[in-house]
Write a protein that holds these residues in place. Sequence first.
Motif, short mmCIF file in Angstrom:
data_model
loop_
_atom_site.label_atom_id
_atom_site.label_comp_id
_atom_site.label_asym_id
_atom_site.label_seq_id
_atom_site.Cartn_x
_atom_site.Cartn_y
_atom_site.Cartn_z
N GLU A 138 9.70 -10.51 -4.37
CA GLU A 138 10.23 -9.23 -4.83
C GLU A 138 11.49 -9.41 -5.67
N ALA A 139 12.32 -10.37 -5.30
CA ALA A 139 13.53 -10.63 -6.09
C ALA A 139 13.17 -11.13 -7.49
N SER A 140 12.17 -11.99 -7.58
CA SER A 140 11.73 -12.49 -8.88
C SER A 140 11.13 -11.37 -9.71
N ARG A 141 10.34 -10.51 -9.06
CA ARG A 141 9.74 -9.38 -9.78
C ARG A 141 10.82 -8.44 -10.31
N ALA A 142 11.83 -8.17 -9.48
CA ALA A 142 12.92 -7.29 -9.90
C ALA A 142 13.72 -7.88 -11.06
N GLY A 155 12.45 -9.55 -13.44
CA GLY A 155 11.59 -9.65 -14.60
C GLY A 155 10.95 -11.01 -14.77
N GLU A 156 10.99 -11.83 -13.74
CA GLU A 156 10.39 -13.16 -13.82
C GLU A 156 8.90 -13.07 -13.50
N PRO A 157 8.10 -14.01 -13.99
CA PRO A 157 6.67 -14.01 -13.66
C PRO A 157 6.47 -14.33 -12.19
N VAL A 158 5.54 -13.60 -11.56
CA VAL A 158 5.25 -13.82 -10.15
C VAL A 158 3.74 -13.90 -9.97
N PRO A 159 3.28 -14.55 -8.92
CA PRO A 159 1.83 -14.62 -8.68
C PRO A 159 1.24 -13.23 -8.48
N ASP A 160 0.04 -13.05 -8.97
CA ASP A 160 -0.65 -11.77 -8.84
C ASP A 160 -1.40 -11.74 -7.52
N ILE A 161 -0.66 -11.50 -6.44
CA ILE A 161 -1.27 -11.45 -5.11
C ILE A 161 -0.86 -10.15 -4.43
N PRO A 162 -1.69 -9.65 -3.53
CA PRO A 162 -1.35 -8.42 -2.82
C PRO A 162 -0.29 -8.67 -1.75
N THR A 163 0.26 -7.60 -1.23
CA THR A 163 1.15 -7.68 -0.08
C THR A 163 0.45 -7.04 1.12
#
Length: 233
Positions: free
Chosen positions: A194-198, A200-208
């Motif tokens: 979540e910190a990486s997403r916030a 603006g960094e690329p993050v794995p496309d996985i569900p929570t």
Amino acid sequence: MSKSIVVLGAGPGLGQAVAHRHAREGWTVALVARRQEPLDRLAAQLTGAGARAHVIVADLADTGGVPELAGRIRAAVGDPDVLYYGAAADGFVPVLDLTPRHALDLLPLGLSTLLALTGEFLPAMLTRGSGAILSAQGASALHGNPHIAGGVILAAQRNYLQALHAAVAGRGVFVGGLYVGAAIEHTPFHARLEASRAAGEPVPDIPTVDPAHLADLLWSMHDTAGPPEVTYP
């Protein structure tokens, strides 16, 4: 006497959810992890809700310490009805960087300690004709992932659980594995994601996933003697 579960790896996320789920059913819970303070907080939550909880501080990476740990577990709850194993070393290493040394470092938490604990507690389960051994691990146990090469150890654990399930079939003991291909809320991995997403960094496309939902799946697995493997999603 109430039934008992030992939650090995009672950390944030799924371990805590498993403890709460069984406590709601009136089970006595033994909590095992490395750090005293988080275990004390969790035990206070459980006892505040009317459950019986015991704190046992231990490093599950120390396979040689399992006999002593087993003695402490028996002193707290006797031979448990369910053994839940959720401990795993950090396997987030690219496959091109995986070395024999790293693989060996992952082995105690990923496999050896579970083997030793099973050797301690399975005989009593077989004698009384009831019980369960459960594990929850990442989906890298099912499919090779170039970014999570440590899954090779979890794959070995899965193979062991499959063999164990076949060996005790028809003797009243359930053996099962839950394999999660999602970020579990309230865990350090989910927080980093979540910190990486916030940022603006690329993050794995996985569900929570809510750990309470996974704890329900684990409960149903052994309560109904359902399929020995469940995957999420």
